[in-house]
Scaffold this active site. Structure first.
Site, PDB file in Angstrom:
ATOM      1  N   HIS A   1     -42.924  -0.868  16.726  1.00 54.72           N
ATOM      2  CA  HIS A   1     -43.956   0.042  16.162  1.00 54.72           C
ATOM      3  C   HIS A   1     -44.150   1.135  17.256  1.00 54.72           C
ATOM      4  CE1 HIS A   1     -48.377   1.492  17.087  1.00 54.72           C
ATOM      5  NE2 HIS A   1     -48.229   0.954  15.943  1.00 54.72           N
TER       6      HIS A   1
ATOM      7  N   GLU B   1     -43.677  -1.642   5.046  1.00 57.62           N
ATOM      8  CA  GLU B   1     -43.119  -0.399   6.222  1.00 57.62           C
ATOM      9  C   GLU B   1     -42.295  -0.555   7.168  1.00 57.62           C
ATOM     10  OE1 GLU B   1     -46.513  -0.539   9.327  1.00 57.62           O
ATOM     11  OE2 GLU B   1     -46.712   1.758   8.920  1.00 57.62           O
TER      12      GLU B   1
ATOM     13  N   GLU C   1     -42.303   5.709   8.672  1.00 55.04           N
ATOM     14  CA  GLU C   1     -43.541   5.808  10.229  1.00 55.04           C
ATOM     15  C   GLU C   1     -42.783   6.448  10.818  1.00 55.04           C
ATOM     16  OE1 GLU C   1     -46.799   4.711  11.504  1.00 55.04           O
ATOM     17  OE2 GLU C   1     -47.250   6.451  12.752  1.00 55.04           O
TER      18      GLU C   1
ATOM     19  N   ASP D   1     -41.754   1.320  11.127  1.00 55.87           N
ATOM     20  CA  ASP D   1     -42.230   2.242  12.647  1.00 55.87           C
ATOM     21  C   ASP D   1     -40.865   2.493  13.443  1.00 55.87           C
ATOM     22  OD1 ASP D   1     -45.083   2.623  12.210  1.00 55.87           O
ATOM     23  OD2 ASP D   1     -45.223   0.344  13.003  1.00 55.87           O
TER      24      ASP D   1
ATOM     25  N   HIS E   1     -48.317  -4.185   6.541  1.00 56.78           N
ATOM     26  CA  HIS E   1     -48.095  -3.389   7.711  1.00 56.78           C
ATOM     27  C   HIS E   1     -46.957  -4.494   8.265  1.00 56.78           C
ATOM     28  CE1 HIS E   1     -50.271  -2.317  11.592  1.00 56.78           C
ATOM     29  NE2 HIS E   1     -50.014  -1.005  10.611  1.00 56.78           N
TER      30      HIS E   1
END
Ligand code: G3P
Ligand code: CA
Length: 367
Positions: A83, A68, A176, A70, A41
């Site tokens: 993020h 991950e 994401e 973002d 994460h």
């Protein structure tokens, strides 16, 4: 997607690297198979500031299946790995550009050029309390320690692909798009820009080692029915789910932006429809349990995972943190056990990837 994800020999390969070296690990790669996946994460964010390349490198070597990303878009249309679509929680933007906050006091990524953003110091996250910076997780990497910089999405892909080449692995991206609705309001299509970069680097089909995730269900439908077909792409997708109180996503209804109702995504009656657009779901992990009944030593999963599996979707909840445990888990292993084994999730996001991998290794040995 379930069947494919159950072939995660790469996790075992990375674990093996730690003990027998790269060549030995390659030879062992086919022999051990974890059924579930660990997603780093924002990198190994429990140990190094989130989304720094340093944090990604550390997570890479901890044995995760996915790292991950973002993403937010800059004023000059670059995708950066960060993020929030704000800069103030993780940089010194308020010191360097004191007069560039919007009326709400926030410094928006979209108001700064890439060059300006790269001039900032990237740090462990903090909140402002009475005008003072207070680190969110006090036991983590010291705020403003060392030197870190924000990088672009392309730079991170090259970093991971480079590591895959030198380490002999195939670690995936778990990407994401942050607040597509907000980017649309600002005249930018972050999903299109993200897919274009992914295509440029060879990620185009469901066999590509990438998962596209978003909290924005209306945007996911647009991605699946318009963008991907137009770009000749068809990637694996995950719809993220949060509480309505977060006001994470807005949708345009009758010309007005309204908060999106996430309850739709939690109702199993809708799962067959959702599965037309999503290969998996990413709920907050607490959504997997009956929280009225769940207590220390007494974990009661609800039917979310079962219903998602019935509709053909995997479930990858977020986010396990050893320094932010729920009252019903005495330690991080109990939380991994509850999420991955008792609730039967197919994988999980964690700030502590080494602990997730160690949990899975121990669990597999006990089988
Ligand atoms: O994308 C899964 C997880 O990262 C969602 O939470 O807010 O950390 O992006 P967030
Ligand atoms: Ca995320």
């Amino acid at each position: 997607m379930r069947a494919k994800m159950e072939k995660m020999a790469i996790v075992a390969l990375t674990l093996a690297c730690a003990t027998v070296g790269v060549e030995g690990a390659k030879a062992m790669a086919q022999e051990v198979d974890f059924a579930k996946i660990i997603v780093a994460h924002r990198g190994a964010s429990g140990y190094l500031p989130e989304h720094t390349l340093e944090s990604k490198a550390l997570a890479y070597n901890m044995g995760v299946a996915y790292l991950e990303q973002d993403l937010a878009m800059t004023k000059d249309d670059e995708l950066v790995v960060v993020h929030d679509h704000y800069l103030d929680r993780v940089t010194d933007v308020a010191d360097k550009f004191p007069d560039r906050a919007r009326a709400d006091g926030r410094y928006y990524v979209i108001d700064f050029t890439l060059e300006e953003i790269k001039s900032l110091r990237f740090t462990e996250g903090f909140n402002l309390e009475n005008g003072k910076r207070v680190q969110v997780y006090p036991g983590r990497f010291p705020m403003f320690g060392s030197t870190f910089r924000i990088h672009t999405f392309a730079e991170e892909i090259e970093f991971i692909q480079g590591l895959n080449a030198t380490m002999g692995k195939d670690i995936g991206l778990y990407v994401e798009t942050k607040a597509p609705w907000f980017h649309k309001q600002e005249g930018k299509d972050i999903s299109k820009a993200t897919l274009e970069v992914l295509r440029q680097y060879g990620y185009t089909t469901k066999d590509s080692n990438v998962i596209f995730q978003t909290f924005d269900y209306p945007d996911l439908k647009y991605v699946k029915t318009k963008l991907m077909p137009e770009l000749g792409m068809d990637l694996k997708t995950v719809i993220l789910i949060t509480d309505n109180s977060s006001k994470e996503t807005y949708e345009l209804i009758d010309g007005k932006w309204q908060p999106y109702d996430f309850n739709y995504l939690l109702d199993p009656k809708n799962f067959a429809e959702i599965a037309q657009y999503a290969d998996g779901m990413g709920p907050a992990y607490k959504m997997l349990f009956d929280l009225e009944q769940t207590k220390l030593g007494h974990i009661v999963p609800n039917n979310l995972v079962k219903a998602a599996h019935h509709a053909g979707m995997v479930v990858h909840p977020y986010t396990i943190r050893k320094d932010a445990l729920p009252q019903w888990a005495a330690n991080v292993d109990e939380l991994f056990q509850a999420v991955l084994i008792d609730a039967d999730a197919d994988g999980v996001f964690t700030d502590f990837p080494d602990l997730g991998v160690a949990f899975l290794r121990k669990h597999e040995q006990q089988q």
